[in-house]
Design a protein around this motif. Structure first.
Motif, mmCIF file in Angstrom:
data_model
loop_
_atom_site.group_PDB
_atom_site.id
_atom_site.type_symbol
_atom_site.label_atom_id
_atom_site.label_comp_id
_atom_site.label_asym_id
_atom_site.label_seq_id
_atom_site.Cartn_x
_atom_site.Cartn_y
_atom_site.Cartn_z
ATOM 1 N N PRO A 121 0.874 -1.199 0.072
ATOM 2 C CA PRO A 121 0.101 -0.001 0.070
ATOM 3 C C PRO A 121 0.988 1.486 0.006
ATOM 4 O O PRO A 121 1.894 1.154 0.600
ATOM 5 N N VAL A 122 0.416 2.303 -0.629
ATOM 6 C CA VAL A 122 0.912 3.614 -0.377
ATOM 7 C C VAL A 122 0.246 4.685 -0.374
ATOM 8 O O VAL A 122 -0.981 4.476 -0.544
ATOM 9 N N THR A 123 0.655 5.672 0.110
ATOM 10 C CA THR A 123 -0.002 7.053 0.002
ATOM 11 C C THR A 123 0.989 8.144 -0.735
ATOM 12 O O THR A 123 2.046 8.175 -0.617
ATOM 13 N N PRO A 137 -10.274 -0.206 -5.958
ATOM 14 C CA PRO A 137 -10.011 0.487 -4.512
ATOM 15 C C PRO A 137 -9.029 1.685 -4.506
ATOM 16 O O PRO A 137 -7.842 1.507 -5.177
ATOM 17 N N GLY A 138 -9.184 2.610 -4.035
ATOM 18 C CA GLY A 138 -8.354 4.016 -3.878
ATOM 19 C C GLY A 138 -9.110 4.988 -3.306
ATOM 20 O O GLY A 138 -10.527 5.202 -3.599
ATOM 21 N N SER A 139 -8.503 5.817 -2.571
ATOM 22 C CA SER A 139 -9.359 7.125 -2.140
ATOM 23 C C SER A 139 -8.418 8.284 -1.974
ATOM 24 O O SER A 139 -7.247 8.201 -1.972
ATOM 25 N N ALA A 140 -9.134 9.552 -1.923
ATOM 26 C CA ALA A 140 -8.209 10.724 -1.636
ATOM 27 C C ALA A 140 -9.076 11.507 -0.861
ATOM 28 O O ALA A 140 -10.037 11.827 -0.923
ATOM 29 N N GLN A 141 -8.110 12.134 0.122
ATOM 30 C CA GLN A 141 -8.876 13.255 1.118
ATOM 31 C C GLN A 141 -7.838 14.417 1.229
ATOM 32 O O GLN A 141 -6.624 14.033 1.793
ATOM 33 N N ASP A 142 -8.296 15.702 1.011
ATOM 34 C CA ASP A 142 -7.379 16.625 1.259
ATOM 35 C C ASP A 142 -6.192 16.755 0.420
ATOM 36 O O ASP A 142 -4.918 16.960 0.793
ATOM 37 N N GLY A 143 -6.031 16.218 -0.735
ATOM 38 C CA GLY A 143 -4.973 15.826 -1.584
ATOM 39 C C GLY A 143 -3.978 14.742 -1.153
ATOM 40 O O GLY A 143 -3.118 14.495 -2.044
ATOM 41 N N VAL A 144 -4.413 13.852 -0.141
ATOM 42 C CA VAL A 144 -3.520 12.722 0.150
ATOM 43 C C VAL A 144 -4.488 11.482 -0.573
ATOM 44 O O VAL A 144 -5.547 11.252 0.033
ATOM 45 N N VAL A 145 -3.619 10.978 -1.389
ATOM 46 C CA VAL A 145 -4.342 9.632 -2.215
ATOM 47 C C VAL A 145 -3.901 8.542 -1.431
ATOM 48 O O VAL A 145 -2.650 8.095 -1.366
ATOM 49 N N TRP A 152 -6.880 5.140 -8.279
ATOM 50 C CA TRP A 152 -8.135 6.454 -7.968
ATOM 51 C C TRP A 152 -8.206 7.060 -9.093
ATOM 52 O O TRP A 152 -7.128 7.547 -9.686
ATOM 53 N N PHE A 153 -9.226 7.527 -9.453
ATOM 54 C CA PHE A 153 -9.669 8.494 -10.299
ATOM 55 C C PHE A 153 -10.395 9.514 -9.761
ATOM 56 O O PHE A 153 -11.321 9.372 -8.936
ATOM 57 N N GLY A 154 -10.172 11.068 -10.191
ATOM 58 C CA GLY A 154 -11.049 11.994 -9.685
ATOM 59 C C GLY A 154 -11.057 12.950 -10.521
ATOM 60 O O GLY A 154 -10.350 13.188 -11.581
ATOM 61 N N LEU A 155 -11.913 13.957 -10.244
ATOM 62 C CA LEU A 155 -12.096 15.262 -11.087
ATOM 63 C C LEU A 155 -11.695 16.331 -10.420
ATOM 64 O O LEU A 155 -11.851 16.538 -9.311
#
Length: 539
Positions: free
Chosen positions: A498-500, A518-526, A534-537
């Motif tokens: 796993p990585v951040t 699976p993958g998430s992002a919060q406040d710029g930390v993926v 992770w995919f995001g707009l």
């Protein structure tokens, strides 16, 4: 509307079928055209757009169809022309387009053209192939090497001359400096276009022309290990005279003009010392190939840096051209083994496909990769590939990626055939059969379906420009930009831990759902699990 007016192929996905190993319907142990027709609903269900079918033309099968003896007929091993017409009709009815291989640079020695050419030095087809006198000591005219090992010159006692073969000695090279040869191939291509073919894959498309002065190749300054194995001396030469000659460009323009008459599309296979440069040249300006692919992502090199470098170098050199990024085909060790080692996790297949679908270009998938199939271990006594037999045991050839598709775990030979398969079914593949994965929502197969269908509705991924970001290995981070749409961010963990990653670009971004990774992002930390994405707009 003509294909040149709307580049639908830039948004498409190609699925390669190797017909010998797809599905056998008559019990002879070899897949056939009716077998492909029977599985077109399965292929359409993946969400792909184009089916590339490897050669099914008449052939002595010394290179399994890449040695053609009749360009305008189906080999009885695969069926009939009527079977092909039914395949076309069925494909079109389910929304699929059919692309066929065109193997122009060489024929089988059993082709009537070569049988006539070798009879004498003054018959009507005497100059249709590349013939040359020996040097005074009897040796070949120069140092050119065959991709399959040894000299690319074979002595012919009838003409008392050497003929050129860039591949097997049973695959003599045609002389494209002869205008009659060029026209003959255009006529053959027209035959299939008139039958409803939607596109062509140009095999070895930079091998058509040779240096007429027959100058020897210099030693390579950098060894080519993308196209050939490192036990093959072919990579020790810089191939400036035996292929990728400037005369090939106007011939590709002639092919493009013919394709435009039918609204058909072409993809070229480029095996060259500077493959990215040739890809760029052959797809530039909208008058040659529509797209091209190389072996640059078909190597053992699996790193974010390597993938980024290939795409960025192509983008820097291209002039309006287009790439097709492929990570697997019938000539390469299956990607799961090549990039994942002996015991790869199915999660690897998911992240590799997600990455492939996120790159700028037309993805090309190989049959069985959607099932996360590994390379089969074919024992020497069952090998069929002459390339592998020559270089065994350091290089085992291409049979390991060509074994039969596993359709079910409840029938002999995984449902591929009722007879003896031409290559053995790998026991490990039976557990990964389509029928098994169909029932598992988290299987590689169902993940591939979700990803492919999801991408279809993401215009940034099909049409957007691409930018990469610096990130530590094994993280690949990129952005796809399309006017009128928020930027699509994509980040992949190509490693087993796993990585951040603190990614400023992802600050305030909203996650995109529907792909199932699976993958998430919060406040710029993926945060990414092993082989996660992770995919995001962008905000």
């Amino acid at each position: 509307m003509n294909i040149t007016d709307t580049p639908w192929w830039r948004e498409a996905i190609i699925y390669q079928v190797y017909p010998r190993s797809f599905l056998d319907t008559n019990g002879d142990g070899v897949g056939d055209l009716p077998g492909i027709t029977a599985k077109l609903d399965y292929i359409a269900g993946l969400g792909v757009d184009i089916v590339w079918i490897s050669p099914f033309f008449k052939s002595p099968m010394k290179d399994f169809g890449y040695d053609v003896s009749d360009y305008c007929d189906v080999d009885p091993l695969f069926g009939t022309l009527a079977d092909f017409d039914q395949l076309i009709a069925k494909a079109h009815s389910v929304g699929l387009k059919i692309m066929i291989d065109q193997v122009l640079s060489h024929t089988a020695e059993a082709h009537p053209w070569f049988e006539e050419s070798r009879k004498s030095r003054d018959n009507p087809k005497a100059d249709w192939y590349v013939w040359a006198d020996p040097r005074p000591d009897g040796n070949p005219p120069n140092n050119w090497l065959s991709v399959f090992g040894g000299s690319s010159w074979q002595w012919d006692s009838r003409r008392k001359q050497y003929y050129l073969h860039n591949f097997l000695a049973s695959q003599p090279d045609m002389n494209f400096h002869n205008p009659e040869v060029q026209q003959a191939h255009l006529d053959n291509l027209r035959f299939w276009l008139e039958r409803g073919v939607d596109g062509v894959r140009m095999d070895a498309c930079n091998f058509h022309f040779h240096d007429q002065e027959l100058r020897s190749n210099p030693a390579a300054t950098t060894r080519d290990t993308a196209t050939v194995t490192d036990v093959n001396p072919y990579g020790m030469q810089s191939h400036v005279y035996d292929k990728t000659r400037p005369e090939n460009v106007p011939y590709l323009q002639r092919i493009r003009s013919l394709l435009n008459e039918f609204g058909a599309v072409a993809i070229g296979e480029v095996g060259a010392d500077d493959a990215l440069g040739v890809m760029a040249e052959y797809t530039a300006d909208g008058d040659k190939l529509h797209m091209a692919y190389s072996f640059n992502l078909l190597t053992p090199q699996f790193s974010a840096k390597h993938i980024r470098t290939q795409v960025e170098e192509f983008e820097a050199r291209v002039k309006g051209g287009w790439a097709s990024w492929s990570v697997g085909n019938h000539d390469s060790i299956r990607v799961m083994t090549r990039w994942g080692g002996e015991h790869p996790t199915p999660a690897l297949a998911k992240v590799v496909l997600a990455m492939q679908l996120a790159l700028k270009g037309t993805p090309c998938l190989y049959q069985g990769d959607e099932l996360a199939l590994t390379e089969a271990d074919v024992p020497y006594e069952l090998l069929q590939d002459p390339y592998g037999i020559t270089f065994w045991p350091e290089f085992k050839g291409r049979d390991g990626c060509r074994t039969p598709m596993p359709w079910t775990n409840e029938a002999p030979n995984a449902g591929f055939t009722t007879g003896k398969p031409w290559l053995p079914v790998d026991p490990a593949h039976i557990a990964a059969a389509e029928s098994v994965q169909e029932k598992d929502d988290d299987s590689a197969l169902n993940a591939a379906r979700r990803l492919i269908h999801w991408r279809r509705n993401q215009p940034q991924l099909t049409r957007g420009e691409i930018v990469f970001f610096d990130a530590p290995e094994p993280i690949l981070a990129l952005r796809r930009d399309l006017a009128g749409h928020p930027a699509m961010l994509a980040i992949f963990n190509l490693g087993a831990e796993p990585v951040t990653f603190d990614w400023a670009e992802a600050k305030g971004a909203s996650s995109v759902e529907g792909h199932g990774l699976p993958g998430s992002a919060q406040d710029g930390v993926v945060t990414l699990p092993p082989f996660g994405a992770w995919f995001g707009l962008a905000a």
